[in-house]
Structure formats: structure tokens, C-alpha cells
Design an enzyme around this catalytic site. Structure first.
Site, PDB file in Angstrom:
ATOM      1  N   LYS A  20     109.589  50.710 -96.547  1.00 29.29           N
ATOM      2  CA  LYS A  20     108.921  51.562 -95.552  1.00 29.29           C
ATOM      3  C   LYS A  20     107.794  50.802 -94.847  1.00 29.29           C
ATOM      4  O   LYS A  20     107.692  50.806 -93.631  1.00 29.29           O
ATOM      5  CB  LYS A  20     108.348  52.831 -96.217  1.00 29.29           C
ATOM      6  CG  LYS A  20     109.367  53.665 -96.947  1.00 29.29           C
ATOM      7  CD  LYS A  20     108.757  54.918 -97.550  1.00 29.29           C
ATOM      8  CE  LYS A  20     107.725  54.662 -98.627  1.00 29.29           C
ATOM      9  NZ  LYS A  20     108.262  54.031 -99.857  1.00 29.29           N
ATOM     10  N   ARG A  95     104.975  63.362 -98.483  1.00 31.19           N
ATOM     11  CA  ARG A  95     105.641  63.023 -99.729  1.00 31.19           C
ATOM     12  C   ARG A  95     105.932  64.256-100.566  1.00 31.19           C
ATOM     13  O   ARG A  95     106.453  64.136-101.665  1.00 31.19           O
ATOM     14  CB  ARG A  95     104.706  62.135-100.524  1.00 31.19           C
ATOM     15  CG  ARG A  95     105.248  60.766-100.812  1.00 31.19           C
ATOM     16  CD  ARG A  95     104.079  60.030-101.389  1.00 31.19           C
ATOM     17  NE  ARG A  95     104.402  58.879-102.104  1.00 31.19           N
ATOM     18  CZ  ARG A  95     104.211  57.649-101.638  1.00 31.19           C
ATOM     19  NH1 ARG A  95     103.802  57.456-100.415  1.00 31.19           N
ATOM     20  NH2 ARG A  95     104.439  56.635-102.406  1.00 31.19           N
ATOM     21  N   ARG A 134     106.795  41.567-105.065  1.00 28.54           N
ATOM     22  CA  ARG A 134     106.006  41.834-103.846  1.00 28.54           C
ATOM     23  C   ARG A 134     104.618  41.196-103.942  1.00 28.54           C
ATOM     24  O   ARG A 134     103.955  41.248-104.972  1.00 28.54           O
ATOM     25  CB  ARG A 134     105.850  43.331-103.635  1.00 28.54           C
ATOM     26  CG  ARG A 134     104.862  43.629-102.495  1.00 28.54           C
ATOM     27  CD  ARG A 134     104.936  45.025-102.006  1.00 28.54           C
ATOM     28  NE  ARG A 134     104.637  46.012-103.029  1.00 28.54           N
ATOM     29  CZ  ARG A 134     104.733  47.323-102.818  1.00 28.54           C
ATOM     30  NH1 ARG A 134     105.123  47.771-101.644  1.00 28.54           N
ATOM     31  NH2 ARG A 134     104.439  48.159-103.771  1.00 28.54           N
ATOM     32  N   ARG A 167     100.046  44.195-106.278  1.00 29.98           N
ATOM     33  CA  ARG A 167      99.489  45.538-106.444  1.00 29.98           C
ATOM     34  C   ARG A 167      99.512  45.959-107.900  1.00 29.98           C
ATOM     35  O   ARG A 167     100.500  45.727-108.601  1.00 29.98           O
ATOM     36  CB  ARG A 167     100.289  46.545-105.591  1.00 29.98           C
ATOM     37  CG  ARG A 167      99.726  46.709-104.203  1.00 29.98           C
ATOM     38  CD  ARG A 167     100.575  47.538-103.292  1.00 29.98           C
ATOM     39  NE  ARG A 167     101.054  48.787-103.841  1.00 29.98           N
ATOM     40  CZ  ARG A 167     101.780  49.671-103.145  1.00 29.98           C
ATOM     41  NH1 ARG A 167     102.061  49.409-101.876  1.00 29.98           N
ATOM     42  NH2 ARG A 167     102.195  50.773-103.696  1.00 29.98           N
ATOM     43  N   ARG A 178     106.782  55.843-110.723  1.00 26.37           N
ATOM     44  CA  ARG A 178     106.787  56.111-109.275  1.00 26.37           C
ATOM     45  C   ARG A 178     108.177  56.548-108.815  1.00 26.37           C
ATOM     46  O   ARG A 178     108.308  57.430-107.973  1.00 26.37           O
ATOM     47  CB  ARG A 178     106.331  54.868-108.505  1.00 26.37           C
ATOM     48  CG  ARG A 178     104.820  54.669-108.569  1.00 26.37           C
ATOM     49  CD  ARG A 178     104.399  53.270-108.203  1.00 26.37           C
ATOM     50  NE  ARG A 178     104.762  52.892-106.860  1.00 26.37           N
ATOM     51  CZ  ARG A 178     104.832  51.628-106.438  1.00 26.37           C
ATOM     52  NH1 ARG A 178     104.542  50.638-107.272  1.00 26.37           N
ATOM     53  NH2 ARG A 178     105.155  51.359-105.199  1.00 26.37           N
TER      54      ARG A 178
END
Ligand code: AP5
Ligand code: MG
Length: 222
Positions: A20, A95, A134, A167, A178
Site C-alpha cells: 500500500k 481500517r 523491509r 520497523r 497484524r
């Protein structure tokens, strides 16, 4: 790229790690619309140690959603800024169904509506690989992946020279939570936006450029 003169409010849907943020940033540059990322706003607040950032931290660290009232107020403030008058690319918001309804009401009050809600479909295994590798720039939030889109110099942002970091919520245990939270609380938005006639499903398990081309085609078709 000019599309139509009506404001374009588009919602990036998809699991954590679906791409996203990566796609929203590219679309923002091409379309000249602001990227409104609730996760980035929370992280910016955390960096500045604001009350909002400190409140959000516990939820984010556990991979849970920050409560609706706080999140809705924060995003509405952002959407009321002048740069969103011509539309915005929403990344990570809404969300929950309550957030989606709050957004619908706020836009309707200005005679606007959500025009497009692309769903980036990616397998759970791909999500786990993507989040494990990431890296994000501390300064400009540009996104990298150690294998799929590495920076030219290890640990350094190609765009601004900032330091790249991992992160805290990308630890495998938190990623699993998540994903669970996504299926439980956010996946119902797929049906919601389908019912509103704006859902477009895109295979997100392909190279970044291929996903981007489909997104741009969907924007042109609005
Ligand atoms: P948020 O920051 O929104 O995280 P998220 O939704 O879990 O999504 P991610 O940012 O992890 O993934 P992404 O889809 O943006 O993927 P990306 O482009 O980075 O939210 C964080 C937390 O904040 C939440 O858990 C919650 O606590 C709170 N929060 C935020 N919004 C909230 C809300 N509305 N309500 C309540 N709480 C809220 O890509 C991932 C990786 O894959 C990158 O390394 C990238 O380089 C790579 N990649 C991307 N596309 C491809 C591709 N096509 N092929 C290969 N690699 C790719
Ligand atoms: Mg993101």
C-alpha cells in the site's frame, strides 16, 4: 497526469506488507495528490514524542489497531488541510467499518465520495517475506526491501541519503498478529467498498511496476 477535474479520493486496501505504502507514494508523485498514511502520521508523532504518538505506540507495538475515535480525528484533521482539496490517496485508513463510515460522512458533507478502492491481493507467505526484509528511511519514509528493492548503498536512502531502519512492528510475532487483526477488522471493508461499486482487485504478488501499471489503469477508468 490529469484525469478528471473532480477530486479523486482513493483508498489503498490490502494486508500489512501488501504494498500500500509503496504504491501510494508512487501514485502520489504521478497524480500530484497527497499520500495520507495513518501509520506514517502515527510514526511521525511517535518520533516527536507527542501525546498522540505515545498513546499509539502500545497498540502499534502489539500490532493492534489504535482506537477509532483517536484515529478518525487525526485523519480528518489531515484531510481538512488545503492540499487535500483536490483529493488524496489514503494508505492504511480506513481500517474498520466505523472508520469507513466516518470517512463517507465527512466526504459527503463536502459533496465528495470515495471514487476508487484498489485491493492489493498478496499471499500471507509473501507478506511475511516482504516485512522481514523491509527497510524504511528515517527522514523521507522511502521504502526498500533488502532483496526485492535494495538501496544502492546498504543502509542509506537513495533519495535523501537518510539512514534506513527496520520497523519495530516488523518482528515476525507482531506481523502474525497484524495479519490476524487485518482479517478480523479490516477485511470486511472489501465487501463494504464492493457494495459501494468502487472496489478493484489487483494481483499484488507481481513486480512493483506491474502493480503500478494496473493501478494507473484503474485510475484512468474512474
Ligand atoms: P501501517 O503503517 O499502515 O502498516 P500496515 O497496514 O501493517 O501496512 P504496512 O505499512 O506494513 O505495509 P504496506 O502495505 O504499506 O506495504 P509496503 O509498501 O511497506 O500501520 C502500522 C500500525 O499503525 C498498525 O498496526 C496500527 O497499530 C496503526 N494504524 C495505522 N493506521 C491505522 C488505522 N486506520 N486505524 C487504527 N490503527 C492504525 O511494502 C512492504 C515491503 O514489501 C517493502 O519492503 C516493499 O519494498 C516491499 N514491496 C512492496 N511491493 C512489492 C512488490 N510488488 N514486490 C516485492 N516487494 C514489494
Ligand atoms: Mg505502509
Amino acid at each position: 497526469m490529469a484525469t478528471s477535474s473532480a477530486p479523486l479520493f482513493m483508498i489503498m486496501l490490502g494486508a500489512p506488507g501488501a504494498g500500500k505504502g509503496t504504491q501510494a507514494r508512487m501514485l502520489s508523485e504521478v497524480l500530484g495528490l497527497p499520500q495520507v498514511s495513518s501509520g506514517d502520521i502515527f510514526r511521525e508523532n511517535l518520533k516527536l514524542a507527542t501525546a498522540l504518538g505515545l498513546l499509539a505506540k502500545g497498540y502499534m507495538d502489539r500490532g493492534e489497531l489504535v482506537p477509532d475515535d483517536v484515529t478518525i480525528d487525526m485523519v480528518m484533521d489531515r484531510l481538512n488541510r488545503l492540499d487535500c482539496a483536490g483529493g488524496a490517496i489514503l494508505d492504511g485508513f480506513p481500517r474498520t467499518l466505523a472508520q469507513a463510515e466516518a470517512l463517507r460522512r465527512a466526504l459527503a458533507a463536502r459533496d465528495f465520495r470515495v471514487s476508487l478502492a484498489p485491493l492489493l491481493e498478496v499471499s500471507d507467505d509473501a507478506v511475511i517475506d516482504r516485512l522481514a526484509g523491509r527497510r524504511v528511511c528515517r527522514d523521507c519514509q522511502a521504502m526498500y526491501h533488502v532483496a526485492f528493492s535494495p538501496p544502492k548503498v546498504d543502509g542509506t536512502c537513495d533519495k535523501c541519503g537518510g539512514q534506513l531502519y527496520r520497523r519495530a512492528d516488523d518482528e515476525p510475532e507482531t506481523v502474525r498478529n497484524r495479519l490476524f487483526v487485518y482479517y478480523k477488522q479490516t477485511a470486511p471493508l472489501v465487501g463494504y467498498y464492493f457494495a459501494h461499486g468502487v472496489l478493484v482487485t489487483i494481483d499484488g504478488d507481481r513486480p512493483i511496476e506491474a502493480v503500478q501499471a494496473d493501478l494507473l489503469a484503474a485510475v484512468r477508468a474512474v
